[in-house]
Design a protein around this motif. Structure first.
Motif, PDB file in Angstrom:
ATOM      1  N   ILE A 177       0.937  -1.086  -0.118  1.00 44.82           N
ATOM      2  CA  ILE A 177       0.021  -0.134  -0.083  1.00 44.82           C
ATOM      3  C   ILE A 177       0.859   1.333   0.091  1.00 44.82           C
ATOM      4  O   ILE A 177       1.771   1.502   0.708  1.00 44.82           O
ATOM      5  CB  ILE A 177      -0.778   0.016   1.401  1.00 44.82           C
ATOM      6  CG1 ILE A 177      -1.734  -1.324   1.571  1.00 44.82           C
ATOM      7  CG2 ILE A 177      -1.829   1.071   1.081  1.00 44.82           C
ATOM      8  CD1 ILE A 177      -2.399  -1.610   0.189  1.00 44.82           C
ATOM      9  N   ASP A 178       0.674   2.091  -1.074  1.00 49.70           N
ATOM     10  CA  ASP A 178       1.442   3.425  -0.993  1.00 49.70           C
ATOM     11  C   ASP A 178       0.198   4.441  -1.235  1.00 49.70           C
ATOM     12  O   ASP A 178      -0.022   4.579  -2.341  1.00 49.70           O
ATOM     13  CB  ASP A 178       2.495   3.358  -2.229  1.00 49.70           C
ATOM     14  CG  ASP A 178       3.593   2.535  -1.990  1.00 49.70           C
ATOM     15  OD1 ASP A 178       4.136   2.535  -0.773  1.00 49.70           O
ATOM     16  OD2 ASP A 178       3.953   1.727  -2.801  1.00 49.70           O
ATOM     17  N   THR A 203      -0.739  -2.313  -4.713  1.00 45.87           N
ATOM     18  CA  THR A 203      -0.114  -3.119  -5.981  1.00 45.87           C
ATOM     19  C   THR A 203       0.095  -4.645  -5.341  1.00 45.87           C
ATOM     20  O   THR A 203       0.601  -4.943  -4.155  1.00 45.87           O
ATOM     21  CB  THR A 203       1.096  -2.674  -6.042  1.00 45.87           C
ATOM     22  OG1 THR A 203       1.178  -1.019  -6.547  1.00 45.87           O
ATOM     23  CG2 THR A 203       2.009  -3.266  -7.125  1.00 45.87           C
ATOM     24  N   CYS A 204      -0.372  -5.453  -6.153  1.00 40.89           N
ATOM     25  CA  CYS A 204      -0.274  -6.897  -5.766  1.00 40.89           C
ATOM     26  C   CYS A 204       1.008  -7.372  -5.913  1.00 40.89           C
ATOM     27  O   CYS A 204       1.575  -7.225  -7.229  1.00 40.89           O
ATOM     28  CB  CYS A 204      -1.459  -7.674  -6.619  1.00 40.89           C
ATOM     29  SG  CYS A 204      -1.386  -9.467  -6.022  1.00 40.89           S
ATOM     30  N   GLU A 239      -0.855  -5.416   2.921  1.00 41.40           N
ATOM     31  CA  GLU A 239      -2.253  -6.037   3.219  1.00 41.40           C
ATOM     32  C   GLU A 239      -1.935  -7.494   2.763  1.00 41.40           C
ATOM     33  O   GLU A 239      -1.545  -7.853   1.711  1.00 41.40           O
ATOM     34  CB  GLU A 239      -3.377  -5.545   2.217  1.00 41.40           C
ATOM     35  CG  GLU A 239      -4.104  -4.443   2.942  1.00 41.40           C
ATOM     36  CD  GLU A 239      -5.237  -3.964   1.982  1.00 41.40           C
ATOM     37  OE1 GLU A 239      -5.806  -2.919   2.391  1.00 41.40           O
ATOM     38  OE2 GLU A 239      -5.771  -4.589   1.078  1.00 41.40           O
ATOM     39  N   LEU A 240      -2.548  -8.597   3.614  1.00 41.75           N
ATOM     40  CA  LEU A 240      -2.598  -9.708   3.021  1.00 41.75           C
ATOM     41  C   LEU A 240      -3.891 -10.063   2.868  1.00 41.75           C
ATOM     42  O   LEU A 240      -4.947  -9.703   4.013  1.00 41.75           O
ATOM     43  CB  LEU A 240      -2.179 -10.625   4.356  1.00 41.75           C
ATOM     44  CG  LEU A 240      -0.677 -10.916   4.501  1.00 41.75           C
ATOM     45  CD1 LEU A 240      -0.044 -11.498   5.629  1.00 41.75           C
ATOM     46  CD2 LEU A 240      -0.165 -11.629   3.093  1.00 41.75           C
ATOM     47  N   VAL A 241      -4.761 -10.461   2.027  1.00 42.18           N
ATOM     48  CA  VAL A 241      -5.988 -11.326   1.797  1.00 42.18           C
ATOM     49  C   VAL A 241      -6.308 -12.438   1.919  1.00 42.18           C
ATOM     50  O   VAL A 241      -5.541 -13.151   0.801  1.00 42.18           O
ATOM     51  CB  VAL A 241      -6.534 -10.439   0.468  1.00 42.18           C
ATOM     52  CG1 VAL A 241      -8.013 -10.850   0.175  1.00 42.18           C
ATOM     53  CG2 VAL A 241      -6.603  -9.059   0.349  1.00 42.18           C
ATOM     54  N   ILE A 272      -5.902  -8.539   6.246  1.00 40.31           N
ATOM     55  CA  ILE A 272      -5.014  -7.544   7.535  1.00 40.31           C
ATOM     56  C   ILE A 272      -4.168  -6.673   6.820  1.00 40.31           C
ATOM     57  O   ILE A 272      -3.310  -6.995   5.852  1.00 40.31           O
ATOM     58  CB  ILE A 272      -4.387  -9.002   8.112  1.00 40.31           C
ATOM     59  CG1 ILE A 272      -5.424 -10.045   8.413  1.00 40.31           C
ATOM     60  CG2 ILE A 272      -3.505  -8.271   9.073  1.00 40.31           C
ATOM     61  CD1 ILE A 272      -4.868 -11.309   8.925  1.00 40.31           C
ATOM     62  N   ARG A 273      -4.433  -5.584   7.249  1.00 40.83           N
ATOM     63  CA  ARG A 273      -3.412  -4.483   6.804  1.00 40.83           C
ATOM     64  C   ARG A 273      -2.201  -4.078   8.169  1.00 40.83           C
ATOM     65  O   ARG A 273      -2.889  -3.922   9.266  1.00 40.83           O
ATOM     66  CB  ARG A 273      -4.210  -3.181   6.634  1.00 40.83           C
ATOM     67  CG  ARG A 273      -3.269  -1.901   6.043  1.00 40.83           C
ATOM     68  CD  ARG A 273      -3.987  -0.784   5.440  1.00 40.83           C
ATOM     69  NE  ARG A 273      -4.688  -0.897   4.335  1.00 40.83           N
ATOM     70  CZ  ARG A 273      -4.911   0.014   3.497  1.00 40.83           C
ATOM     71  NH1 ARG A 273      -4.731   1.337   3.785  1.00 40.83           N
ATOM     72  NH2 ARG A 273      -5.398  -0.228   2.354  1.00 40.83           N
TER      73      ARG A 273
END
Length: 117
Positions: A27-28, A33-34, A62-64, A89-90
């Motif tokens: 996350i930026d 971005t994955c 993040e984890l999804v 989870i961020r």
């Protein structure tokens, strides 16, 4: 050098959760971005670190976890829409020289996480 890892425990059945799709994002600001998509192995873990010493950087991630799809694949009948479906989870990595382990403990109705080592 540090690394990022995860694992998933299915506490409904009392075993590691094999076959859970996990996506890792960086996350930026407003950009997401994955970096990687993996699936958990028989031990509920990924076969390699999500980020190794050469890739880990400080920042927000993040984890999804696709928990709802996992429980559906196990034959668990839950109402639609699913109460727990994708668990996001961020978290932040402050010191890339440290190990960050972000496990998920999950059922179709609850989940928990913590920073492991």
């Amino acid at each position: 050098m540090g690394k990022l890892s995860t694992h998933v425990l299915d506490t409904m059945h009392g075993r590691p959760a094999q076959g859970v799709q996990v996506e890792l994002y960086r996350i930026d600001g407003a950009s997401r971005t994955c970096l990687k998509t993996v699936e958990t192995n028989a031990d509920g873990r990924c076969d390699a670190p999500l980020l190794g010493a050469d890739d880990i950087k400080s920042g927000t991630y993040e984890l999804v976890f696709h928990a709802g799809d996992y429980f559906a694949s196990q034959g668990v009948k839950v109402p639609e829409p699913r109460f727990v479906d994708q668990v996001v989870i961020r978290f932040g990595i402050a010191n890339p020289a440290e190990n960050y382990h972000v496990p998920l403990v999950v059922t179709p109705w609850t989940y928990a996480t913590y920073r492991g080592s």
